[in-house]
Design an enzyme around this catalytic site. Structure first.
Site, PDB file in Angstrom:
ATOM      1  N   TYR A   1      -1.151  97.163 106.523  1.00 27.97           N
ATOM      2  CA  TYR A   1      -2.596  97.439 106.464  1.00 27.97           C
ATOM      3  C   TYR A   1      -3.301  96.367 105.619  1.00 27.97           C
ATOM      4  CZ  TYR A   1      -7.012  99.965 105.749  1.00 27.97           C
ATOM      5  OH  TYR A   1      -8.349 100.338 105.713  1.00 27.97           O
TER       6      TYR A   1
ATOM      7  N   SER B   1     -11.473  96.155 103.469  1.00 26.71           N
ATOM      8  CA  SER B   1     -11.066  97.249 102.580  1.00 26.71           C
ATOM      9  C   SER B   1     -10.666  96.676 101.232  1.00 26.71           C
ATOM     10  CB  SER B   1      -9.857  97.947 103.204  1.00 26.71           C
ATOM     11  OG  SER B   1      -9.192  98.749 102.256  1.00 26.71           O
TER      12      SER B   1
ATOM     13  N   GLY C   1     -15.905 109.094 111.595  1.00 26.71           N
ATOM     14  CA  GLY C   1     -16.014 108.509 110.259  1.00 26.71           C
ATOM     15  C   GLY C   1     -17.189 107.561 110.069  1.00 26.71           C
TER      16      GLY C   1
ATOM     17  N   ASN D   1     -16.939 106.946 117.342  1.00 28.43           N
ATOM     18  CA  ASN D   1     -16.847 108.404 117.498  1.00 28.43           C
ATOM     19  C   ASN D   1     -16.474 109.131 116.216  1.00 28.43           C
ATOM     20  OD1 ASN D   1     -14.140 107.099 118.227  1.00 28.43           O
ATOM     21  ND2 ASN D   1     -13.551 109.220 117.855  1.00 28.43           N
TER      22      ASN D   1
ATOM     23  N   GLY E   1     -15.084 102.134 117.398  1.00 28.56           N
ATOM     24  CA  GLY E   1     -14.676 103.334 116.667  1.00 28.56           C
ATOM     25  C   GLY E   1     -15.886 104.170 116.285  1.00 28.56           C
TER      26      GLY E   1
HETATM   27  N1  LIG Z   1     -12.286 105.645 104.861  1.00 28.02           N
HETATM   28  C1  LIG Z   1     -12.021 104.762 103.904  1.00 28.02           C
HETATM   29  O1  LIG Z   1     -11.930 105.104 102.707  1.00 28.02           O
HETATM   30  C2  LIG Z   1     -11.835 103.321 104.229  1.00 28.02           C
HETATM   31  C3  LIG Z   1     -11.514 102.445 103.190  1.00 28.02           C
HETATM   32  C4  LIG Z   1     -11.399 101.094 103.476  1.00 28.02           C
HETATM   33  C5  LIG Z   1     -11.613 100.615 104.745  1.00 28.02           C
HETATM   34  N2  LIG Z   1     -11.908 101.493 105.768  1.00 28.02           N
HETATM   35  C6  LIG Z   1     -12.096 100.937 107.110  1.00 28.02           C
HETATM   36  O2  LIG Z   1     -13.185 101.571 107.747  1.00 28.02           O
HETATM   37  C7  LIG Z   1     -13.034 101.496 109.159  1.00 28.02           C
HETATM   38  C8  LIG Z   1     -13.384 102.829 109.785  1.00 28.02           C
HETATM   39  O3  LIG Z   1     -12.432 103.797 109.381  1.00 28.02           O
HETATM   40  P1  LIG Z   1     -12.814 105.318 109.051  1.00 28.02           P
HETATM   41  O4  LIG Z   1     -12.560 105.512 107.619  1.00 28.02           O
HETATM   42  O5  LIG Z   1     -14.125 105.658 109.624  1.00 28.02           O
HETATM   43  O6  LIG Z   1     -11.621 106.073 109.815  1.00 28.02           O
HETATM   44  P2  LIG Z   1     -11.603 107.065 111.067  1.00 28.02           P
HETATM   45  O7  LIG Z   1     -12.504 108.219 110.840  1.00 28.02           O
HETATM   46  O8  LIG Z   1     -10.156 107.331 111.301  1.00 28.02           O
HETATM   47  O9  LIG Z   1     -12.198 106.189 112.233  1.00 28.02           O
HETATM   48  C9  LIG Z   1     -11.479 105.133 112.804  1.00 28.02           C
HETATM   49  C10 LIG Z   1     -12.014 104.861 114.174  1.00 28.02           C
HETATM   50  O10 LIG Z   1     -11.262 103.796 114.760  1.00 28.02           O
HETATM   51  C11 LIG Z   1     -10.887 104.203 116.067  1.00 28.02           C
HETATM   52  N3  LIG Z   1      -9.708 103.519 116.553  1.00 28.02           N
HETATM   53  C12 LIG Z   1      -8.453 103.540 116.059  1.00 28.02           C
HETATM   54  N4  LIG Z   1      -7.626 102.824 116.849  1.00 28.02           N
HETATM   55  C13 LIG Z   1      -8.387 102.334 117.869  1.00 28.02           C
HETATM   56  C14 LIG Z   1      -8.122 101.567 119.006  1.00 28.02           C
HETATM   57  N5  LIG Z   1      -6.884 101.163 119.313  1.00 28.02           N
HETATM   58  N6  LIG Z   1      -9.132 101.247 119.831  1.00 28.02           N
HETATM   59  C15 LIG Z   1     -10.387 101.666 119.576  1.00 28.02           C
HETATM   60  N7  LIG Z   1     -10.699 102.435 118.532  1.00 28.02           N
HETATM   61  C16 LIG Z   1      -9.710 102.767 117.682  1.00 28.02           C
HETATM   62  C17 LIG Z   1     -10.660 105.701 115.923  1.00 28.02           C
HETATM   63  O11 LIG Z   1     -10.596 106.326 117.201  1.00 28.02           O
HETATM   64  P3  LIG Z   1      -9.916 107.787 117.393  1.00 28.02           P
HETATM   65  O12 LIG Z   1     -10.938 108.782 116.937  1.00 28.02           O
HETATM   66  O13 LIG Z   1      -9.639 107.842 118.858  1.00 28.02           O
HETATM   67  O14 LIG Z   1      -8.676 107.816 116.543  1.00 28.02           O
HETATM   68  C18 LIG Z   1     -11.882 106.062 115.121  1.00 28.02           C
HETATM   69  O15 LIG Z   1     -13.007 106.119 115.943  1.00 28.02           O
HETATM   70  C19 LIG Z   1     -11.611 100.999 109.401  1.00 28.02           C
HETATM   71  O16 LIG Z   1     -11.635  99.642 109.761  1.00 28.02           O
HETATM   72  C20 LIG Z   1     -10.931 101.174 108.055  1.00 28.02           C
HETATM   73  O17 LIG Z   1      -9.887 100.249 107.848  1.00 28.02           O
HETATM   74  C21 LIG Z   1     -12.028 102.828 105.527  1.00 28.02           C
END
Ligand SMILES: NC(=O)c1ccc[n+]([C@@H]2O[C@H](COP(=O)([O-])OP(=O)(O)OC[C@H]3O[C@@H](n4cnc5c(N)ncnc54)[C@H](OP(=O)(O)O)[C@@H]3O)[C@@H](O)[C@H]2O)c1
Length: 305
Positions: A178, A151, A26, A24, A22
């Protein structure tokens, strides 16, 4: 150097090879950028190559020397995970850090290609298979690390071994699924650390969480009209993705990190701030559950570790 852990604490990473799933978007994007700036070779693994190439080109604008390879990986499709690993092994001879970052949150019910509930399938099972298939390379790279991103939502998670996929008695709720998937990330991390220790492997497993960080993760929640209205306020209260990525970056590179640790933000309710050691709930440390879940994950994915 400041007492707070920041990107200035990242040691030189030249000679290291790191995979960020992932990468690309966040937190993954910020992690790839930070590792590449310190000289690592970074594999930006993503399910959509166009998005990955765009992300890489943005990163190269500020770091033209950055060594970043974009590779296709769809964690919701075990065939794609196998193809990724095959290609990775053809082109690389080491793996210093596997950062299992990609994730989805609060999606409506759907199944992955292999028939798993989507959040458990993507957030845990895809990463379990990826880790298992890369294990020979992880083992043969001294001091390697596997970092799993969990998380605060793990605290509401419950492993229901009779109905992991929400197909029987359990009512499907997006955040319930989740929570389960994020508790799964921690059970896997701690069991993997025990596996490394029991087999005298020079690798560690570490977990991290980003508090509340302003990324695209919550887009499914924002589809509801009330949430759409509240979204600018909620997002305004969240920390930046660059800040939220620090716990997982620290877990991946800080030489003082130990196996089995869990990093998160130090501010109020662990929602924001510099990365420090944090605690997970007792259920995440339940050894019976961890062993059982490891076997179930092997059975479901067909990947034995
Ligand atoms: N943001 C928060 O506040 C928060 C809080 C707690 C935990 N987290 C955790 O942090 C991690 C990163 O999330 P983020 O906040 O950076 O969100 P994000 O910006 O939505 O990034 C998520 C990434 O995962 C990729 N992804 C989703 N489904 C996938 C698949 N089937 N195969 C390969 N890649 C996939 C997405 O690809 P696409 O761009 O193609 O969709 C994107 O690159 C996650 O594990 C999330 O649970 C985040």
């Amino acid at each position: 150097m400041s007492k707070e852990w920041t990107t200035t604490n990242i040691p030189g990473l030249s000679g290291k090879t790191m995979i960020v799933t992932g990468g690309n978007s966040g937190l993954g994007y910020e992690s790839v950028k930070a590792f590449a700036l310190k000289g690592a070779k970074v594999i930006l693994a993503c399910r959509n190559l166009e998005k990955g190439i765009k992300a890489k080109s943005e990163m190269l604008d500020s770091n033209p020397e950055g060594d970043i390879d974009v590779m296709k990986l769809d964690l919701a499709d075990l065939a794609s995970v196998r193809l990724f690993v095959e290609e990775y092994k053809q082109n690389n001879s080491r793996l210093d850090v596997l950062l299992n970052n990609a994730g989805i949150m609060a999606t409506p019910y759907f199944k992955t290609k292999d028939g798993f509930e989507a959040q458990l399938g993507t957030n845990h099972l895809g990463h379990f298979a990826l880790t298992g298939l890369l294990m020979d390379m992880i083992k043969s790279t001294p001091g390697s690390r596997v970092v799993n991103v969990s998380s605060m939502a793990h605290k509401s998670g419950k492993m229901d071994f009779n109905d992991l996929m929400f197909e029987k008695d359990r009512k499907f709720k997006p955040m319930r699924a989740y929570g389960q998937s994020k508790l799964a990330n921690l059970l896997f991390t701690y069991e993997l650390q025990r596996y490394f220790e029991a087999n005298n492997i020079d690798s560690i497993a570490v977990a991290a969480h980003p508090g509340g960080s302003n990324t695209r993760l919550a887009s499914h929640l924002e589809e509801k009209p009330v949430m759409r209205m509240l979204s600018p306020v909620v997002r305004g209260m969240m920390q930046s993705a660059a800040m939220g990525a620090l716990p997982q970056i620290r877990a991946a590179v800080d030489p003082d990190v130990k196996g089995g640790e869990y990093y998160g933000p130090k501010g109020f309710a662990e929602m924001f701030g510099s990365p420090v050691l944090v605690k997970s709930i007792p259920a995440a440390h339940n050894i019976d559950d961890a062993k059982r879940f490891w076997s179930v994950s092997e059975e479901l994915t067909g990947v034995s570790i």
